[in-house]
Write a protein that holds these residues in place. Structure first.
Motif, short mmCIF file in Angstrom:
data_model
loop_
_atom_site.label_atom_id
_atom_site.label_comp_id
_atom_site.label_asym_id
_atom_site.label_seq_id
_atom_site.Cartn_x
_atom_site.Cartn_y
_atom_site.Cartn_z
N ALA A 55 0.83 -1.21 0.00
CA ALA A 55 0.00 0.00 0.00
C ALA A 55 0.86 1.26 0.00
CB ALA A 55 -0.94 -0.01 1.20
N ALA A 56 1.87 1.26 0.84
CA ALA A 56 2.76 2.43 0.92
C ALA A 56 3.47 2.68 -0.40
CB ALA A 56 3.75 2.26 2.05
N ALA A 57 3.91 1.62 -1.05
CA ALA A 57 4.62 1.75 -2.32
C ALA A 57 3.73 2.32 -3.41
CB ALA A 57 5.17 0.39 -2.76
N ARG A 58 2.42 2.09 -3.30
CA ARG A 58 1.47 2.56 -4.31
C ARG A 58 0.77 3.86 -3.92
NH1 ARG A 58 2.33 -2.56 -4.81
NH2 ARG A 58 1.89 -3.76 -6.71
N GLY A 59 1.11 4.38 -2.75
CA GLY A 59 0.46 5.61 -2.30
C GLY A 59 -0.97 5.42 -1.87
N VAL A 60 -1.33 4.20 -1.47
CA VAL A 60 -2.70 3.90 -1.02
C VAL A 60 -2.78 4.12 0.49
CG1 VAL A 60 -4.45 2.09 -0.79
CG2 VAL A 60 -3.08 2.26 -2.89
N ARG A 61 -3.83 4.78 0.92
CA ARG A 61 -4.01 5.06 2.34
C ARG A 61 -4.30 3.77 3.11
NH1 ARG A 61 -7.66 10.14 3.63
NH2 ARG A 61 -5.80 11.04 2.66
N ILE A 62 -3.72 3.64 4.28
CA ILE A 62 -3.85 2.44 5.11
C ILE A 62 -4.86 2.69 6.23
CG2 ILE A 62 -2.65 0.87 6.70
CD1 ILE A 62 -0.09 1.45 5.07
N GLY A 63 -5.86 1.81 6.34
CA GLY A 63 -6.84 1.90 7.41
C GLY A 63 -6.87 0.62 8.22
N ALA A 64 -7.16 0.75 9.51
CA ALA A 64 -7.26 -0.42 10.39
C ALA A 64 -8.69 -0.94 10.35
CB ALA A 64 -6.88 -0.05 11.82
N GLN A 65 -8.86 -2.17 9.86
CA GLN A 65 -10.19 -2.78 9.88
C GLN A 65 -10.30 -3.63 11.14
OE1 GLN A 65 -11.67 -5.28 6.60
NE2 GLN A 65 -13.56 -4.13 6.86
N VAL A 66 -10.98 -3.07 12.13
CA VAL A 66 -11.07 -3.71 13.46
C VAL A 66 -12.31 -4.58 13.54
CG1 VAL A 66 -9.74 -1.86 14.54
CG2 VAL A 66 -12.23 -1.68 14.44
N SER A 67 -12.23 -5.61 14.36
CA SER A 67 -13.29 -6.61 14.40
C SER A 67 -13.43 -7.19 15.79
CB SER A 67 -12.94 -7.74 13.40
OG SER A 67 -13.80 -8.84 13.52
N TYR A 68 -14.55 -7.90 15.99
CA TYR A 68 -14.63 -8.78 17.14
C TYR A 68 -13.55 -9.87 17.00
CZ TYR A 68 -19.25 -6.89 18.38
OH TYR A 68 -20.29 -6.08 18.76
N ARG A 102 4.06 2.23 9.80
CA ARG A 102 5.21 3.12 9.98
C ARG A 102 6.49 2.51 9.43
NH1 ARG A 102 4.52 7.72 12.77
NH2 ARG A 102 2.59 7.97 13.96
N ALA A 103 6.65 1.21 9.58
CA ALA A 103 7.83 0.54 9.03
C ALA A 103 7.88 0.65 7.51
CB ALA A 103 7.86 -0.92 9.45
N ALA A 104 6.69 0.75 6.90
CA ALA A 104 6.60 0.88 5.45
C ALA A 104 6.72 2.33 4.99
CB ALA A 104 5.27 0.30 4.97
N GLY A 105 6.87 3.25 5.94
CA GLY A 105 6.97 4.66 5.59
C GLY A 105 5.65 5.36 5.48
N SER A 106 4.61 4.75 6.04
CA SER A 106 3.28 5.33 6.00
C SER A 106 2.74 5.41 7.43
CB SER A 106 2.36 4.48 5.10
OG SER A 106 1.09 5.07 4.95
N ARG A 107 1.42 5.39 7.58
CA ARG A 107 0.80 5.40 8.90
C ARG A 107 -0.64 4.93 8.77
NH1 ARG A 107 -1.26 11.18 10.85
NH2 ARG A 107 -2.62 9.71 11.93
N VAL A 108 -1.26 4.55 9.87
CA VAL A 108 -2.68 4.24 9.87
C VAL A 108 -3.43 5.57 9.79
CG1 VAL A 108 -4.61 3.31 11.20
CG2 VAL A 108 -2.43 2.09 11.14
N SER A 109 -4.30 5.70 8.77
CA SER A 109 -4.96 6.98 8.50
C SER A 109 -6.42 7.02 8.89
CB SER A 109 -4.83 7.32 7.01
OG SER A 109 -3.48 7.48 6.64
N TYR A 110 -7.02 5.85 9.16
CA TYR A 110 -8.44 5.82 9.54
C TYR A 110 -8.76 4.45 10.12
CZ TYR A 110 -9.16 3.12 5.24
OH TYR A 110 -9.10 2.15 4.26
N VAL A 111 -9.97 4.33 10.65
CA VAL A 111 -10.42 3.07 11.26
C VAL A 111 -11.80 2.72 10.67
CG1 VAL A 111 -11.12 1.93 13.41
CG2 VAL A 111 -9.20 3.55 13.40
N LYS A 112 -11.99 1.43 10.38
CA LYS A 112 -13.28 0.94 9.90
C LYS A 112 -13.60 -0.37 10.59
CE LYS A 112 -15.70 -0.94 5.88
NZ LYS A 112 -15.71 -1.18 4.42
N PRO A 113 -14.74 -0.47 11.26
CA PRO A 113 -15.15 -1.76 11.82
C PRO A 113 -15.47 -2.75 10.70
CG PRO A 113 -16.33 0.05 12.87
CD PRO A 113 -15.66 0.61 11.64
N HIS A 114 -15.41 -4.03 11.05
CA HIS A 114 -15.67 -5.10 10.09
C HIS A 114 -16.86 -5.95 10.51
CE1 HIS A 114 -14.99 -8.69 7.60
NE2 HIS A 114 -15.13 -9.39 8.71
N GLY A 115 -17.58 -6.45 9.52
CA GLY A 115 -18.56 -7.51 9.72
C GLY A 115 -19.62 -7.23 10.77
N ALA A 116 -19.72 -8.16 11.73
CA ALA A 116 -20.76 -8.05 12.76
C ALA A 116 -20.58 -6.79 13.59
CB ALA A 116 -20.72 -9.28 13.67
#
Length: 254
Positions: A55-68, A102-116
Motif C-alpha cells: 500500500a505504501a509503495a502505491r500511495g494507497v491510504r492504510i486503514g485499520a479494519q477492526v473486528s470482534y 510506519r515501518a513501510a513509511g506510511s501510517r494508519v490513516s483511519y479506522v473501519k469496523p468489520h462484519g458483525a
C-alpha cells in the motif's frame, strides 16, 4: 462547477498463514484506501506487513479494519463483548497495524469496523462508544469510516473525531438506509453491470434504490469494493473506469 470525487476502499489482508482470500496486490492498483485486517477476523503479522508495504509503495491510504475476536467466524458472528474489553481490543488492533504502516513509511490513516461489529455499531450506542474509545486509546484522532447516520458516527462526532460516510454498491439497502443482513433477500448484488452503475449513481447523486424499490439517500465519501467476491479485481477495475470516464475523480478522502 465543483468536480465530484470519491474514495474507493477495499478489505485487504484477509488471509491467515498460507491461506489468502483477497488479491491484495491487484486490488491495491485500483483502490485509494486499504482496510487492512488486523488479526481478529483475518490477517496475521506477516500479512499485515506485506499489505502495508504494498500500500505504501502505491500511495494507497492504510486503514485499520477492526473486528470482534472471531477468526473462526470471519468476524461475521454476533458477539457480546464488554465495552471496556472491546475498547482495548480496538486499540490493540490499531496499534498492531501502526507498527507495520510506519515501518513501510506510511501510517494508519483511519479506522473501519468489520462484519458483525460494523453492523452492530450502526444502532448500538454502547458498542459504538467502545469503538470510539478504542480509537482514542490508540493515541491518534483518526477518522472513522462507517454507515451514514450510524450511532458510530454520532459517537465519533461527540468526541470530535472526523467521520467518513461510505456506501456499498454490491450490497442491498433497506428503506431506512441500512444494509440488508447477509442471507436476507436482496442482500448481495451479484450482477457486475448493476454494481458498476450503482457505483456511478452513488458517486454522482448520493442515492441508491432500496430492495423495496424506494430511493434512499447515501451521502457517501467512500465506496467499498469487496475483495472477497469472485471476480473482485475485474469488477473493481470496471467500477473505477466507469467513474473516471464519467468525470468522477477517484481519490482518497481528505
Amino acid at each position: 462547477m465543483t468536480a465530484v470525487s470519491i474514495d474507493l476502499n477495499a478489505d485487504l489482508g484477509e488471509g491467515f498463514g498460507r491461506w489468502r482470500l483477497t488479491d491484495d496486490e491487484e486490488l491495491l492498483s485500483v483502490v485509494t484506501s486499504a482496510n487492512v485486517a488486523c488479526g481478529f477476523h483475518a490477517g496475521d503479522a506477516a500479512t499485515m506487513r506485506r499489505v502495508c508495504d504494498l500500500a505504501a509503495a502505491r500511495g494507497v491510504r492504510i486503514g485499520a479494519q477492526v473486528s470482534y475476536r472471531d477468526l473462526a467466524g470471519f468476524g461475521r458472528r454476533a458477539m457480546e463483548v464488554p465495552s471496556g474489553e472491546l475498547a482495548a481490543e480496538v486499540a490493540y488492533q490499531i496499534g498492531a497495524l501502526e507498527v507495520f504502516a510506519r515501518a513501510a513509511g506510511s501510517r494508519v490513516s483511519y479506522v473501519k469496523p468489520h462484519g458483525a461489529l460494523y453492523n452492530r455499531v450502526v444502532h448500538d450506542p454502547e458498542q459504538a462508544a467502545a469503538v470510539v474509545e478504542g480509537v482514542l486509546l490508540a493515541g491518534e484522532r483518526l477518522p472513522v469510516l462507517g454507515l451514514p447516520g450510524s450511532v458510530l458516527h454520532a459517537a465519533a462526532h461527540r468526541e470530535s473525531l472526523p467521520v467518513v460516510p461510505e456506501a456499498f454498491a454490491d450490497r442491498g439497502y433497506t428503506a431506512q438506509g441500512t444494509l440488508v443482513p447477509r442471507g436476507g433477500p436482496g442482500a448481495l448484488v451479484s450482477d457486475p453491470g448493476a454494481v458498476v452503475e450503482r457505483s456511478l449513481g452513488m458517486a454522482l447523486s448520493g442515492a441508491v434504490t432500496s430492495v423495496c424499490g424506494h430511493p434512499v439517500s447515501i451521502p457517501a465519501r467512500s465506496l467499498c469494493l469487496h475483495g472477497d467476491t469472485p471476480g473482485a479485481v475485474s469488477l473493481a477495475r470496471r467500477v473505477r473506469a466507469r467513474l473516471e470516464e464519467s468525470g468522477v475523480r477517484v481519490e482518497a478522502f481528505a
